[in-house]
Motif scaffolding. Structure first.
Motif, PDB file in Angstrom:
ATOM      1  N   ALA A 110       0.894  -1.174   0.217  1.00  0.00           N
ATOM      2  CA  ALA A 110      -0.118  -0.070   0.168  1.00  0.00           C
ATOM      3  C   ALA A 110       0.925   1.460  -0.080  1.00  0.00           C
ATOM      4  O   ALA A 110       0.378   2.329  -0.576  1.00  0.00           O
ATOM      5  CB  ALA A 110      -0.960   0.079   1.312  1.00  0.00           C
ATOM      6  N   PHE A 111       1.888   1.353   0.641  1.00  0.00           N
ATOM      7  CA  PHE A 111       2.942   2.443   0.634  1.00  0.00           C
ATOM      8  C   PHE A 111       3.954   2.490  -0.248  1.00  0.00           C
ATOM      9  O   PHE A 111       4.954   3.215  -0.354  1.00  0.00           O
ATOM     10  CB  PHE A 111       3.628   2.398   2.049  1.00  0.00           C
ATOM     11  CG  PHE A 111       2.442   2.501   3.185  1.00  0.00           C
ATOM     12  CD1 PHE A 111       1.627   3.693   3.677  1.00  0.00           C
ATOM     13  CD2 PHE A 111       2.167   1.262   4.026  1.00  0.00           C
ATOM     14  CE1 PHE A 111       0.724   3.635   4.623  1.00  0.00           C
ATOM     15  CE2 PHE A 111       1.308   1.360   4.864  1.00  0.00           C
ATOM     16  CZ  PHE A 111       0.661   2.566   5.309  1.00  0.00           C
ATOM     17  N   TRP A 115       7.324   8.664  -1.523  1.00  0.00           N
ATOM     18  CA  TRP A 115       8.440   8.842  -0.634  1.00  0.00           C
ATOM     19  C   TRP A 115       8.046   7.714   0.667  1.00  0.00           C
ATOM     20  O   TRP A 115       8.776   7.933   1.684  1.00  0.00           O
ATOM     21  CB  TRP A 115       8.776  10.195  -0.329  1.00  0.00           C
ATOM     22  CG  TRP A 115       7.353  10.939   0.105  1.00  0.00           C
ATOM     23  CD1 TRP A 115       6.385  11.395  -0.564  1.00  0.00           C
ATOM     24  CD2 TRP A 115       6.996  11.420   1.590  1.00  0.00           C
ATOM     25  NE1 TRP A 115       5.736  11.929   0.449  1.00  0.00           N
ATOM     26  CE2 TRP A 115       5.903  11.823   1.660  1.00  0.00           C
ATOM     27  CE3 TRP A 115       7.693  11.066   2.769  1.00  0.00           C
ATOM     28  CZ2 TRP A 115       5.357  12.339   2.897  1.00  0.00           C
ATOM     29  CZ3 TRP A 115       7.358  11.769   3.749  1.00  0.00           C
ATOM     30  CH2 TRP A 115       6.011  12.382   4.021  1.00  0.00           C
ATOM     31  N   SER A 116       6.905   7.371   0.540  1.00  0.00           N
ATOM     32  CA  SER A 116       6.302   6.436   1.791  1.00  0.00           C
ATOM     33  C   SER A 116       7.115   4.946   1.525  1.00  0.00           C
ATOM     34  O   SER A 116       6.726   4.289   2.337  1.00  0.00           O
ATOM     35  CB  SER A 116       4.964   6.567   2.088  1.00  0.00           C
ATOM     36  OG  SER A 116       4.194   6.126   0.863  1.00  0.00           O
ATOM     37  N   LEU A 119       8.348   2.397   4.312  1.00  0.00           N
ATOM     38  CA  LEU A 119       7.134   2.145   5.123  1.00  0.00           C
ATOM     39  C   LEU A 119       6.644   0.598   4.582  1.00  0.00           C
ATOM     40  O   LEU A 119       6.190  -0.160   5.399  1.00  0.00           O
ATOM     41  CB  LEU A 119       5.857   2.960   5.046  1.00  0.00           C
ATOM     42  CG  LEU A 119       4.949   2.839   6.388  1.00  0.00           C
ATOM     43  CD1 LEU A 119       5.643   2.946   7.625  1.00  0.00           C
ATOM     44  CD2 LEU A 119       4.024   4.059   6.413  1.00  0.00           C
TER      45      LEU A 119
ATOM     46  N   LEU B  77      -4.953   9.880   5.242  1.00  0.00           N
ATOM     47  CA  LEU B  77      -5.870   9.215   4.035  1.00  0.00           C
ATOM     48  C   LEU B  77      -6.171  10.325   3.041  1.00  0.00           C
ATOM     49  O   LEU B  77      -6.719  11.466   3.349  1.00  0.00           O
ATOM     50  CB  LEU B  77      -7.175   8.559   4.532  1.00  0.00           C
ATOM     51  CG  LEU B  77      -6.818   7.237   5.226  1.00  0.00           C
ATOM     52  CD1 LEU B  77      -8.275   6.660   5.790  1.00  0.00           C
ATOM     53  CD2 LEU B  77      -6.082   6.009   4.456  1.00  0.00           C
ATOM     54  N   PRO B 180      -2.436   6.329   0.811  1.00  0.00           N
ATOM     55  CA  PRO B 180      -2.010   7.169   1.983  1.00  0.00           C
ATOM     56  C   PRO B 180      -1.694   8.520   1.926  1.00  0.00           C
ATOM     57  O   PRO B 180      -0.889   8.971   0.959  1.00  0.00           O
ATOM     58  CB  PRO B 180      -0.831   6.133   2.516  1.00  0.00           C
ATOM     59  CG  PRO B 180      -0.517   5.516   1.302  1.00  0.00           C
ATOM     60  CD  PRO B 180      -1.604   5.291   0.130  1.00  0.00           C
ATOM     61  N   PRO B 182       0.868  11.666   3.722  1.00  0.00           N
ATOM     62  CA  PRO B 182       2.306  11.991   4.301  1.00  0.00           C
ATOM     63  C   PRO B 182       2.316  11.473   5.868  1.00  0.00           C
ATOM     64  O   PRO B 182       3.335  11.192   6.379  1.00  0.00           O
ATOM     65  CB  PRO B 182       2.913  13.359   4.132  1.00  0.00           C
ATOM     66  CG  PRO B 182       1.698  13.990   3.307  1.00  0.00           C
ATOM     67  CD  PRO B 182       0.442  13.042   3.283  1.00  0.00           C
ATOM     68  N   ALA B 184       1.145   9.196   7.293  1.00  0.00           N
ATOM     69  CA  ALA B 184       0.975   7.894   7.621  1.00  0.00           C
ATOM     70  C   ALA B 184       2.489   7.427   8.223  1.00  0.00           C
ATOM     71  O   ALA B 184       2.947   6.662   8.907  1.00  0.00           O
ATOM     72  CB  ALA B 184       0.689   6.919   6.643  1.00  0.00           C
ATOM     73  N   VAL B 185       3.548   8.029   7.196  1.00  0.00           N
ATOM     74  CA  VAL B 185       4.987   7.587   7.383  1.00  0.00           C
ATOM     75  C   VAL B 185       5.590   8.377   8.710  1.00  0.00           C
ATOM     76  O   VAL B 185       6.241   7.725   9.595  1.00  0.00           O
ATOM     77  CB  VAL B 185       5.828   7.982   6.400  1.00  0.00           C
ATOM     78  CG1 VAL B 185       7.117   7.682   6.247  1.00  0.00           C
ATOM     79  CG2 VAL B 185       5.395   7.562   5.070  1.00  0.00           C
ATOM     80  N   CYS B 186       5.006   9.669   9.064  1.00  0.00           N
ATOM     81  CA  CYS B 186       5.598  10.304  10.096  1.00  0.00           C
ATOM     82  C   CYS B 186       5.038   9.400  11.400  1.00  0.00           C
ATOM     83  O   CYS B 186       5.741   9.562  12.454  1.00  0.00           O
ATOM     84  CB  CYS B 186       4.924  11.653  10.127  1.00  0.00           C
ATOM     85  SG  CYS B 186       5.544  12.691   8.528  1.00  0.00           S
TER      86      CYS B 186
END
Ligand SMILES: [Zn+2]
Ligand SMILES: [Zn+2]
Lengths: 228, 219
Positions: A110-111, A115-116, A119, B77, B180, B182, B184-186
């Protein structure tokens, strides 16, 4: 009298600093509390009981029955269920003639955009790689003991790895996350659960089972070549 | 006086492994003479106390708190329904759930994504400050605080998994798609750093500091 819950102070290793006890020769008869470093006489509680540190109440030794069998059973089940979880469909969604099947792999991916992307690796590790790695490490460390053989080479390291990875194994958290997500989409579309979903739900029970049955102290004693 | 306080301050001398010239292995709990480098049984490096606990706890904690800010400001989201784009933050997502009437799930989300992380920041800071400056909480209370913090911290990851599964599932082209944001990563990094912070803490320091304070009080 042997009491199981050794909150009684008789078990406190109480001696004055100036008396030189031959501690070094008797290390096997002592145990230090992992959480407050208190030095105590090693008292193995009766079967089914847990001894606790009298100072901080942290569990010291839990004399659980069939620790090896239960832990191995949990590890083997984890490996089987995870294989099933990856192979079978997880959840599918249908709305207005369109449908979408999502596997566990899709959730991991999903990620993967933008830039994710890192994850993706983390999610893969938390929900699949680490639980499987732990299961393999536990089987490697414990199966020879179950078969009555001496521990395999590196068995201790392997068991230590399994215990260190425990907080990072998040299959049970994932399935709770899935449950929350399903509440969000049930209004949007028809949801059907695949075998993989139930495999993950079962994994959650296995985690609870492992927490209930594993005693680190017992396994470490069995893994020690000196004490066999 | 409770049992644990009695044991801690009782008339007899309580002795720690370190005072007895021993170190208990962080991996397997075997005792070895202080100064021995490697555990005989599991080959772990031996430390009487986790090394540089104070600095490591603070470093991971600060990193965790810093990342928690964008995790709340940016969208978690990004939902597209019939061409309309909607961005939802952590709090926004929970409010949406309340609007659906899904109170319990909204409670789970708020608990896992807001209450636990914030309580964890406060708890870890209180624990590490308590070691240095003493604390109004009893050692036993602080111990419980540490155990709860360690146990519950990983559950904050729920929201990241919610985002993962929604993204995987809701890809119905023009009708609806979810991706997703930004945050989510943070948020994931914030949870990981806070877990590392809690793992760097050494609960034995709580009891060491109590002993030190008592010793100072006596002289
Ligand atoms: Zn203790
Ligand atoms: Zn060791």
């Amino acid at each position: 009298m042997m009491t199981g819950i050794s909150a009684n102070r008789e078990t406190l290793y109480a001696f004055t600093m100036h008396t030189r006890h031959p501690i070094m020769e008797n290390l096997d008869r002592l145990v230090a509390c992992r959480s407050c470093d208190l030095l105590l006489d090693r008292v193995i509680p009766p079967p089914g009981k847990i001894s606790r540190c009298p100072r901080c109440h942290h569990p010291l030794i839990s004399n659980k029955r069939s620790v090896i069998d239960n832990t191995l059973a949990a590890a083997v089940s984890t490996a089987i269920l995870m294989t099933a979880a990856i192979y079978f469909p997880f959840i599918s969604l249908a709305e207005a003639g369109l449908s979408r099947d999502a596997s566990v792999m899709d959730a991991i991916g999903a990620f993967s955009e933008g830039w994710s992307a890192p994850l993706t690796i983390a999610v893969a590790a938390f929900i699949v790689v680490i639980p499987v790695l732990r299961a393999v490490a536990l089987i490697y460390a414990l199966l020879p003991l179950r078969l009555g053989n001496p521990p395999a080479k590196g068995a201790a390291r392997s068991f230590r790895l399994a215990m260190a990875l425990k907080p990072w194994s998040m299959a049970e958290i994932f399935i709770v996350g899935v449950a929350v997500a399903l509440v969000k989409v049930t209004d949007l579309a028809d949801v059907s659960l695949g075998p993989s979903f139930w495999a993950f739900a079962a994994l959650m029970l296995i985690v609870v089972f492992e927490n209930k049955t594993l005693c680190e102290w017992t396994i470490w004693r069995l893994l020690d070549p000196k004490r066999r | 006086m409770r049992m644990d306080d009695m044991a801690a301050s009782g008339p007899q001398k309580t002795i720690t492994a370190r005072k007895a010239g021993l170190v208990s292995c962080g991996g397997c709990g075997t005792l070895a003479p202080l100064g021995q480098h490697r555990c005989d049984r599991c080959e772990a490096t031996l430390h009487s106390r986790r090394p540089d606990a104070e600095q490591r706890v603070w470093a991971w904690l600060v990193a965790g708190i810093i990342l928690y800010i964008p995790a709340n400001l940016y969208p978690m989201l990004v939902t597209r329904t019939f061409g309309q784009v909607q961005e939802g933050t952590i709090i926004g997502g929970a409010i949406e759930l309340i609007e659906y009437g899904a109170w319990f799930v909204a409670f789970v989300v708020i608990f896992a994504s807001v209450v636990i992380p914030v309580a964890k920041f406060v708890a870890i800071a209180a624990l590490i400050l308590g070691v240095r400056n003493g604390s109004r909480l009893s050692a036993h209370r602080r111990m419980q605080l540490y155990e709860v913090t360690e146990f519950i911290g990983r559950w904050s990851m729920i929201d990241v998994f919610v985002v993962a599964i929604l993204t995987a599932l809701v890809q119905l082209g023009f009708i609806a798609s979810i991706n997703p944001g930004p945050a989510a990563v943070c948020f994931a990094l914030s949870v990981v750093f806070t877990m590392l912070s809690a793992q760097s803490f050494d609960p034995r320091l709580i009891w060491d500091s109590i002993e030190e304070h008592r010793a100072r009080g006596r002289t």
